[in-house]
Write a protein that holds these residues in place. Structure first.
Motif, PDB file in Angstrom:
ATOM      1  N   PRO A  67       0.839  -1.217   0.000  1.00 34.71           N
ATOM      2  CA  PRO A  67       0.000   0.000   0.000  1.00 34.71           C
ATOM      3  C   PRO A  67       0.870   1.263   0.000  1.00 34.71           C
ATOM      4  O   PRO A  67       1.936   1.286   0.622  1.00 34.71           O
ATOM      5  CB  PRO A  67      -0.791  -0.115   1.306  1.00 34.71           C
ATOM      6  CG  PRO A  67      -0.019  -1.051   2.157  1.00 34.71           C
ATOM      7  CD  PRO A  67       0.694  -1.991   1.240  1.00 34.71           C
ATOM      8  N   GLY A  68       0.460   2.241  -0.728  1.00 37.86           N
ATOM      9  CA  GLY A  68       1.132   3.548  -0.710  1.00 37.86           C
ATOM     10  C   GLY A  68       2.538   3.474  -1.294  1.00 37.86           C
ATOM     11  O   GLY A  68       3.381   4.301  -1.012  1.00 37.86           O
ATOM     12  N   ILE A  69       2.801   2.496  -2.187  1.00 37.91           N
ATOM     13  CA  ILE A  69       4.174   2.367  -2.719  1.00 37.91           C
ATOM     14  C   ILE A  69       4.437   3.553  -3.656  1.00 37.91           C
ATOM     15  O   ILE A  69       3.582   3.954  -4.442  1.00 37.91           O
ATOM     16  CB  ILE A  69       4.358   1.022  -3.448  1.00 37.91           C
ATOM     17  CG1 ILE A  69       5.816   0.899  -3.965  1.00 37.91           C
ATOM     18  CG2 ILE A  69       3.366   0.845  -4.601  1.00 37.91           C
ATOM     19  CD1 ILE A  69       6.166  -0.507  -4.379  1.00 37.91           C
ATOM     20  N   MET A  70       5.649   4.167  -3.510  1.00 34.49           N
ATOM     21  CA  MET A  70       5.962   5.306  -4.387  1.00 34.49           C
ATOM     22  C   MET A  70       7.087   4.923  -5.335  1.00 34.49           C
ATOM     23  O   MET A  70       6.999   5.077  -6.528  1.00 34.49           O
ATOM     24  CB  MET A  70       6.423   6.504  -3.527  1.00 34.49           C
ATOM     25  CG  MET A  70       5.373   6.981  -2.544  1.00 34.49           C
ATOM     26  SD  MET A  70       3.930   7.607  -3.389  1.00 34.49           S
ATOM     27  CE  MET A  70       4.483   9.262  -3.784  1.00 34.49           C
ATOM     28  N   ARG A  71       8.201   4.457  -4.765  1.00 35.55           N
ATOM     29  CA  ARG A  71       9.332   4.103  -5.636  1.00 35.55           C
ATOM     30  C   ARG A  71       9.966   2.842  -5.081  1.00 35.55           C
ATOM     31  O   ARG A  71       9.852   2.558  -3.896  1.00 35.55           O
ATOM     32  CB  ARG A  71      10.402   5.233  -5.607  1.00 35.55           C
ATOM     33  CG  ARG A  71       9.964   6.556  -6.202  1.00 35.55           C
ATOM     34  CD  ARG A  71       9.866   6.495  -7.699  1.00 35.55           C
ATOM     35  NE  ARG A  71       9.669   7.821  -8.306  1.00 35.55           N
ATOM     36  CZ  ARG A  71       8.494   8.459  -8.370  1.00 35.55           C
ATOM     37  NH1 ARG A  71       7.411   7.895  -7.844  1.00 35.55           N
ATOM     38  NH2 ARG A  71       8.393   9.646  -8.925  1.00 35.55           N
ATOM     39  N   SER A  72      10.687   2.118  -5.956  1.00 42.69           N
ATOM     40  CA  SER A  72      11.446   0.960  -5.421  1.00 42.69           C
ATOM     41  C   SER A  72      12.809   0.952  -6.097  1.00 42.69           C
ATOM     42  O   SER A  72      12.970   1.503  -7.181  1.00 42.69           O
ATOM     43  CB  SER A  72      10.698  -0.320  -5.768  1.00 42.69           C
ATOM     44  OG  SER A  72      10.777  -0.454  -7.182  1.00 42.69           O
ATOM     45  N   GLN A  73      13.760   0.358  -5.407  1.00 42.57           N
ATOM     46  CA  GLN A  73      15.106   0.322  -5.997  1.00 42.57           C
ATOM     47  C   GLN A  73      15.758  -1.005  -5.631  1.00 42.57           C
ATOM     48  O   GLN A  73      15.772  -1.393  -4.464  1.00 42.57           O
ATOM     49  CB  GLN A  73      15.958   1.474  -5.447  1.00 42.57           C
ATOM     50  CG  GLN A  73      17.319   1.492  -6.108  1.00 42.57           C
ATOM     51  CD  GLN A  73      17.940   2.869  -6.050  1.00 42.57           C
ATOM     52  OE1 GLN A  73      17.795   3.551  -5.042  1.00 42.57           O
ATOM     53  NE2 GLN A  73      18.615   3.259  -7.124  1.00 42.57           N
ATOM     54  N   LYS A  74      16.302  -1.670  -6.658  1.00 41.64           N
ATOM     55  CA  LYS A  74      16.976  -2.960  -6.394  1.00 41.64           C
ATOM     56  C   LYS A  74      18.376  -2.668  -5.879  1.00 41.64           C
ATOM     57  O   LYS A  74      19.068  -1.795  -6.413  1.00 41.64           O
ATOM     58  CB  LYS A  74      17.047  -3.762  -7.693  1.00 41.64           C
ATOM     59  CG  LYS A  74      15.652  -4.194  -8.167  1.00 41.64           C
ATOM     60  CD  LYS A  74      15.703  -5.075  -9.409  1.00 41.64           C
ATOM     61  CE  LYS A  74      14.288  -5.281  -9.940  1.00 41.64           C
ATOM     62  NZ  LYS A  74      13.565  -3.978 -10.060  1.00 41.64           N
ATOM     63  N   THR A  75      18.770  -3.330  -4.809  1.00 38.65           N
ATOM     64  CA  THR A  75      20.160  -3.185  -4.328  1.00 38.65           C
ATOM     65  C   THR A  75      20.757  -4.597  -4.263  1.00 38.65           C
ATOM     66  O   THR A  75      20.048  -5.587  -4.454  1.00 38.65           O
ATOM     67  CB  THR A  75      20.162  -2.594  -2.900  1.00 38.65           C
ATOM     68  OG1 THR A  75      19.396  -3.525  -2.095  1.00 38.65           O
ATOM     69  CG2 THR A  75      19.491  -1.241  -2.865  1.00 38.65           C
ATOM     70  N   GLU A  76      22.072  -4.676  -3.928  1.00 37.86           N
ATOM     71  CA  GLU A  76      22.687  -6.010  -3.987  1.00 37.86           C
ATOM     72  C   GLU A  76      22.106  -6.906  -2.896  1.00 37.86           C
ATOM     73  O   GLU A  76      22.132  -8.129  -2.999  1.00 37.86           O
ATOM     74  CB  GLU A  76      24.224  -5.928  -3.862  1.00 37.86           C
ATOM     75  CG  GLU A  76      24.733  -5.163  -2.647  1.00 37.86           C
ATOM     76  CD  GLU A  76      24.989  -3.700  -2.947  1.00 37.86           C
ATOM     77  OE1 GLU A  76      24.250  -3.170  -3.814  1.00 37.86           O
ATOM     78  OE2 GLU A  76      25.858  -3.092  -2.323  1.00 37.86           O
ATOM     79  N   TYR A  77      21.488  -6.301  -1.797  1.00 34.80           N
ATOM     80  CA  TYR A  77      20.986  -7.185  -0.735  1.00 34.80           C
ATOM     81  C   TYR A  77      19.545  -7.589  -1.029  1.00 34.80           C
ATOM     82  O   TYR A  77      19.041  -8.554  -0.526  1.00 34.80           O
ATOM     83  CB  TYR A  77      21.029  -6.454   0.613  1.00 34.80           C
ATOM     84  CG  TYR A  77      22.354  -5.786   0.862  1.00 34.80           C
ATOM     85  CD1 TYR A  77      22.470  -4.401   0.794  1.00 34.80           C
ATOM     86  CD2 TYR A  77      23.503  -6.551   1.059  1.00 34.80           C
ATOM     87  CE1 TYR A  77      23.701  -3.799   0.960  1.00 34.80           C
ATOM     88  CE2 TYR A  77      24.733  -5.936   1.224  1.00 34.80           C
ATOM     89  CZ  TYR A  77      24.831  -4.556   1.183  1.00 34.80           C
ATOM     90  OH  TYR A  77      26.026  -3.939   1.329  1.00 34.80           O
ATOM     91  N   GLY A  78      18.838  -6.857  -1.837  1.00 32.78           N
ATOM     92  CA  GLY A  78      17.418  -7.202  -2.056  1.00 32.78           C
ATOM     93  C   GLY A  78      16.762  -6.004  -2.700  1.00 32.78           C
ATOM     94  O   GLY A  78      17.266  -5.497  -3.695  1.00 32.78           O
ATOM     95  N   ILE A  79      15.666  -5.551  -2.087  1.00 30.56           N
ATOM     96  CA  ILE A  79      14.954  -4.434  -2.706  1.00 30.56           C
ATOM     97  C   ILE A  79      14.578  -3.430  -1.622  1.00 30.56           C
ATOM     98  O   ILE A  79      14.315  -3.829  -0.479  1.00 30.56           O
ATOM     99  CB  ILE A  79      13.690  -4.945  -3.443  1.00 30.56           C
ATOM    100  CG1 ILE A  79      13.125  -3.834  -4.327  1.00 30.56           C
ATOM    101  CG2 ILE A  79      12.632  -5.476  -2.491  1.00 30.56           C
ATOM    102  CD1 ILE A  79      12.269  -4.406  -5.449  1.00 30.56           C
ATOM    103  N   GLU A  80      14.648  -2.152  -1.952  1.00 31.77           N
ATOM    104  CA  GLU A  80      14.237  -1.114  -0.991  1.00 31.77           C
ATOM    105  C   GLU A  80      13.027  -0.397  -1.583  1.00 31.77           C
ATOM    106  O   GLU A  80      13.057   0.007  -2.735  1.00 31.77           O
ATOM    107  CB  GLU A  80      15.385  -0.110  -0.780  1.00 31.77           C
ATOM    108  CG  GLU A  80      16.524  -0.708   0.039  1.00 31.77           C
ATOM    109  CD  GLU A  80      17.686   0.293   0.185  1.00 31.77           C
ATOM    110  OE1 GLU A  80      17.504   1.451  -0.251  1.00 31.77           O
ATOM    111  OE2 GLU A  80      18.743  -0.119   0.693  1.00 31.77           O
ATOM    112  N   ILE A  81      11.989  -0.279  -0.785  1.00 32.97           N
ATOM    113  CA  ILE A  81      10.735   0.327  -1.285  1.00 32.97           C
ATOM    114  C   ILE A  81      10.411   1.543  -0.436  1.00 32.97           C
ATOM    115  O   ILE A  81      10.460   1.482   0.797  1.00 32.97           O
ATOM    116  CB  ILE A  81       9.570  -0.695  -1.192  1.00 32.97           C
ATOM    117  CG1 ILE A  81       9.913  -1.916  -2.051  1.00 32.97           C
ATOM    118  CG2 ILE A  81       8.267  -0.068  -1.650  1.00 32.97           C
ATOM    119  CD1 ILE A  81       9.046  -3.115  -1.719  1.00 32.97           C
TER     120      ILE A  81
END
Lengths: 226, 288, 289, 210
Positions: B237-251
């Protein structure tokens, strides 16, 4: 409007001292070379507007001060009007200064009397308005570097026309006739006898030219983004 | 809620950049921070309010009045501080002030002199001799001496050292005590914003991404660090942006509380600082 | 390995400002942040390292070489980035490359072009048309392409937006890890320092108040808070700067263990100071008058 | 040091075509007196010489140049070398415009042979080099803009002193003029002046606060 003129004078006060210096040198040069009256009138009506329009604008451009001027509680129309009125007040101040100077130092009194004739004053008024009508919008649109490039281009053009007029031996080529036509019109104005109708014509045409300058400069200034 | 400035679908086209239908409102009596990457249009926006840059379309109301018809009246109540100093540099400070003072009906000379010596600015000194910080102080003095209701500041704190910035912000919050004054200032230093701003507007290449209160942003927004597959399985819910990093994903989500309820235990959630939000909003890949 | 930078007893005098007896030591392979109020002498110090201005006395050694006698060798290994990089505005990016490449013996062209790709620098655009951030990237690319071992930067992050700053600072630490380079940069944004700098030097009114590693700084220095009644003549000795409120005070100490022992009885709170607090108390707090 | 001279050439290579064209055209506007033609040539050459420091000042590239692996001394020396080189170009253009004038106007207005001749050329070279050698120390001490303001006054004083020198020693210029002695004396005076000027410029530039 008075506060506008005061603002322009304070902001450009260093320029005014240089302006006074130029005027003194100019009048000494006229007196020393005893340039004929008509020639000096022509020079005066070209030099004064050039100095007013170009130097005040150059300072504003150098310090990017138009953001300041436009942020003050006024609109662009009044700013252009203030610039026009300040230019004219400087021109008249220089003109009066010239009269005083020539009254004190000029040997031949005829020079001064010629100056004081209404006809020559009005011709000076018309010529300066014409030059200002060309210079003020040009400076607002192209800035001071535009003016310098323009003057250098005029110089080069002058030399090229001189060269061409020289080389093409036949006398009646278009360039030479073009130059002569300009000289004749100016002569016509200068020789015309000062009938009231003629003087009124001069006055109103000068006024019309100034209104055109104001409208055109205001149009150009309003379209600029700072 | 009365608004000092209302901007309705403002549009301006430049060669390489367009300000696309910008609309937001600045409530009276508050401080609004304007943040965004370089060249996002912050300076253009401020200059359009001052009518230094003409708008292609859209409307701007300042104190409820259209900013073109009542240009002079509005500007007499606006104090401006630009990041590029626009004063005649070879003039003394008192000369500059004496030329500007008559334009403001509510100009208060004693207040001006008080501010000048509070900021240790010598009146007889030429503008070009001042350091960058002192030039900023001088424009602030001018802006504050005519009892302006709206103060527009374009990156007033860039290039100033932290101690000096704290002083400047303290001076600003002292002004804000009087309910009538409104401040809009653009900055790159998010810690200043977190210290003083009530509202935050984030602009990114000519578009307003969000414009809301600071506590709303710092309170509700958050960052979720989770395994790579989280995105496919659930919609957050309320997701704005996401970014893949080497450890996983940051939302980045604008509603951290609701998001927490449906998250797997191994995911970590953190508060989002303004800098993180800016980072995600301009670098992360879009959602919805 | 020679320390990247060694300055001892550097003196320089201006009319109203003096840089007196600066001594600084920066081992190679680390990032040092230089902070201090406007006009404290950061830029002067950087200019003295590059021998742009004349010093009164003192010695500056870069990679063990004295910067007066070996000026050109040192400068060929230094990458200088100015706060507002000024190049010939009318030249294109690729033209400034060919200008610079002529001066450096170990210029590496394909590294420059790969950096341009990475920083997305437009090769055919005039430099005057570049934005502030892009100019900063250009000067960084130029500095790295002549494989400078020592990056000297005067407020590189001023006026750049946080996102850009974060990338730039990550680029700095990347440069450090794989090629054992050294970075000295002055800045006003303390959050940048706390994120990337290994060493922090604080300079104020021409004097270095402290120059140590970040961890050491945050371990030994403490922010002491307590009621005013605790303060007296004798306690001032422990503090570097005191800010006295109506009831409580905030003070900065360089040795929090000593303060904890000295104030063991009294109710005081000691916690980790942020760089902003340190700077504020050092410049504004009244020292033990 | 030669790299810096190459740099001066590199940053002005865009103007290599327009500048000579304007030089020749503008010079031809001063054809109605030999003396005016001569001084205009000197001033235009001097303008070309100071154009590079003006570019450096306008774009404020002094600091970037000093961050390159060069010493302040080599910057000063390279400035002298490129200025002398440009003066040489100025002299060539001066001769070109002189011959252009005589071919077009065929000496209708005034004959320029007295000025555009071998010995005229030598005096032209000497004066413009002298002008540069006198200007550069001022430029390195005060920066280009202040130097340009101070230079006219400085030149007035300098020429007055030289004039008085010649008057007071009642040296009859005729005796000075037999070529070998005159040339040797001229060369001696000029080279010592140049060395002094270089020394002053280096000292001034070292002390200059950037």
């Amino acid at each position: 409007m008075l506060k506008h003129i005061r603002r322009e004078l304070i902001f450009n006060q260093t320029q005014l001292y240089i302006f006074a210096g130029y005027m003194i040198v100019f009048w000494i040069w006229i007196d020393w070379q005893d340039i004929p009256f008509r020639m000096s009138l022509l020079f005066l009506s070209f030099v004064l507007p050039l100095f007013c329009a170009a130097s005040i604008q150059a300072r504003e451009e150098k310090f990017k001060a138009w953001t300041l001027n436009c942020s003050l509680p006024t609109n662009r129309k009044t700013l252009v009007l203030a610039r026009l009125i300040t230019s004219w007040s400087l021109i008249f101040a220089a003109f009066v200064f010239g009269l005083l100077f020539s009254a004190l130092f000029q040997e031949n009194p005829a020079f001064l009397s010629q100056f004081l004739e209404p006809k020559s004053i009005l011709i000076f008024l018309l010529l300066s308005s014409l030059f200002l009508a060309f210079l003020l919008p040009f400076v607002i649109r192209f800035g001071i570097s535009g003016v310098i490039i323009g003057l250098v281009a005029l110089q080069v053009l002058g030399v090229i026309t001189l060269l061409l007029a020289q080389t093409s031996s036949n006398k009646d080529n278009i360039l030479r006739s073009f130059l002569h036509s300009i000289i004749n019109t100016v002569k016509f104005f200068l020789d015309h006898d000062p009938t009231p109708g003629f003087l009124l014509l001069l006055f109103f045409s000068a006024a019309a030219v100034n209104i055109f300058t104001f409208k055109f400069s205001q149009f150009l200034f309003a379209r600029r983004d700072f | 809620m009365e608004y000092a400035v209302e901007i309705e679908n403002l549009r301006k086209e430049f060669k390489g950049f367009t300000l696309k239908d910008v609309s937001f409102r600045i409530p009276k009596g508050y401080v609004m921070g304007l943040i965004g990457p370089n060249g996002a249009g912050k300076t253009t926006l401020i200059k359009m309010i001052m009518n230094l840059i003409r708008k292609n379309s859209g409307r701007i109301f300042v104190f409820g009045k259209d900013h073109i018809q009542h240009e002079a009246e509005i500007k007499s109540q606006i104090g401006f501080v630009y990041d590029v100093p626009c004063f005649y540099e070879d003039l003394k400070l008192k000369k500059l002030a004496s030329a500007i003072a008559p334009f403001y009906p509510k100009w208060n000379q004693e207040l001006f002199l008080k501010l000048m010596n509070e900021f240790e600015l010598p009146l007889g000194k030429k503008f070009k001799k001042l350091s960058h910080g002192m030039k900023m102080k001088f424009s602030l003095c001018l802006a504050l001496s005519h009892d302006a209701d709206l103060i527009l500041m374009d990156e007033p704190t860039s290039g100033l050292d932290p101690v000096f910035r704290q002083e400047l912000l303290a001076q600003l919050s002292q002004i804000m005590l009087d309910e009538e004054k409104t401040v809009l200032f653009s900055t790159h230093i998010t810690s200043d914003l977190e210290r003083i701003a009530d509202y935050i507007t984030f602009i990114n290449n000519g578009e307003i991404l969000f414009s809301s209160t600071l506590d709303d942003i710092l309170g509700k927004w958050g960052i979720i660090k989770a395994g790579k597959d989280l995105l496919e399985k659930k919609d957050i819910p309320g997701i704005m942006r996401s970014q893949k990093t080497e450890y996983g994903i940051e939302i980045l989500t604008s509603n951290i509380k609701k998001a927490q309820t449906i998250l797997p235990p191994d995911s970590i959630t953190e508060k989002a600082s303004l800098e993180d939000i800016m980072y995600f909003m301009s670098k992360g890949d879009k959602h919805a | 390995m020679e320390p990247a930078l060694e300055i001892n007893k550097l003196r320089k005098e201006y009319k109203d400002f003096k840089l007196n007896d600066i001594s600084l030591h920066l081992p190679s392979g680390y990032i040092m942040g230089l902070i201090g109020p406007n006009g404290a002498g950061k830029t002067t110090l950087i200019k003295l390292i590059l021998n742009m201005t004349q010093r009164k006395s003192g010695e500056i050694k870069v990679f063990g070489l004295d910067n007066l006698t070996h000026e050109t060798d040192i400068k060929s290994r230094i990458g200088f980035v100015h706060e507002e990089p000024h190049y010939y505005g009318y030249l294109k990016v690729k033209e400034i490359r060919s200008l610079f490449s002529r001066f450096y013996t170990n210029w590496n062209n394909d590294l420059f072009f790969s950096l341009c790709g990475e920083f997305s620098l437009p090769l055919n655009k005039r430099i005057a048309a570049l934005s502030r951030g892009t100019k900063m990237k250009l000067s960084l690319a130029l500095a790295l392409s002549h494989d400078a071992d020592f990056l000297l930067m005067d407020e590189p992050t001023t006026g750049l937006d946080p996102v850009f700053r974060r990338d730039l600072l990550r680029k700095f630490s990347e440069v450090i890890q794989n090629e054992n380079k050294t970075v000295l940069f002055s800045t006003h944004i303390t959050s940048d320092l706390e994120r990337t700098a290994d060493y922090i030097t604080y300079i104020q009114k021409g004097e270095i108040l402290f120059s140590c590693t970040k961890d050491h700084l945050f371990e030994t220095w403490g922010l002491v808070k307590g009621g005013n009644e605790v303060l007296n003549r004798e306690t001032h000795r422990f503090f570097k700067g005191v800010q006295r409120g109506p009831y409580s005070f905030k003070a900065l100490t360089a040795d929090k263990e000593k303060v904890r022992r000295a104030f063991s009885g009294k109710n005081i709170l000691i916690d980790k100071p942020s760089l902003d607090d340190i700077m504020f108390l050092l410049s504004k707090g009244e020292i033990n008058a | 040091m030669l790299k810096l001279c190459w740099k001066d050439f590199y940053i002005t290579r865009l103007f290599l075509i327009p500048v000579p064209f304007f030089f020749v055209i503008l010079l031809n506007t001063f054809v109605f007196s030999g003396f005016l033609f001569f001084t205009a040539g000197i001033l235009l050459t001097f303008a070309m010489v100071i154009s590079i420091p003006l570019i450096e000042d306008k774009y404020r590239t002094e600091q970037i140049m000093l961050s390159l692996p060069v010493t302040k001394q080599s910057i000063v020396l390279s400035r002298y070398v490129s200025s002398f080189f440009i003066t040489g170009i100025g002299m060539i253009l001066y001769f070109v415009s002189g011959s252009l004038y005589s071919s077009i106007f065929k000496d209708k207005i005034v004959s320029l042979t007295s000025v555009v001749s071998l010995e005229g050329g030598a005096v032209f070279l000497f004066t413009s080099l002298l002008l540069t050698v006198l200007f550069l120390p001022l430029h390195f001490k005060l920066g280009i803009t202040k130097a340009l303001l101070v230079f006219p006054a400085f030149m007035a004083v300098f020429s007055a002193v030289v004039w008085l020198g010649i008057e007071s020693t009642s040296l009859n210029p005729r005796t000075l003029l037999n070529p070998p002695l005159f040339i040797f004396l001229l060369f001696l005076l000029f080279s010592s002046l140049t060395l002094l000027s270089i020394f002053l410029s280096i000292k001034a530039y070292k002390l200059k606060e950037l």
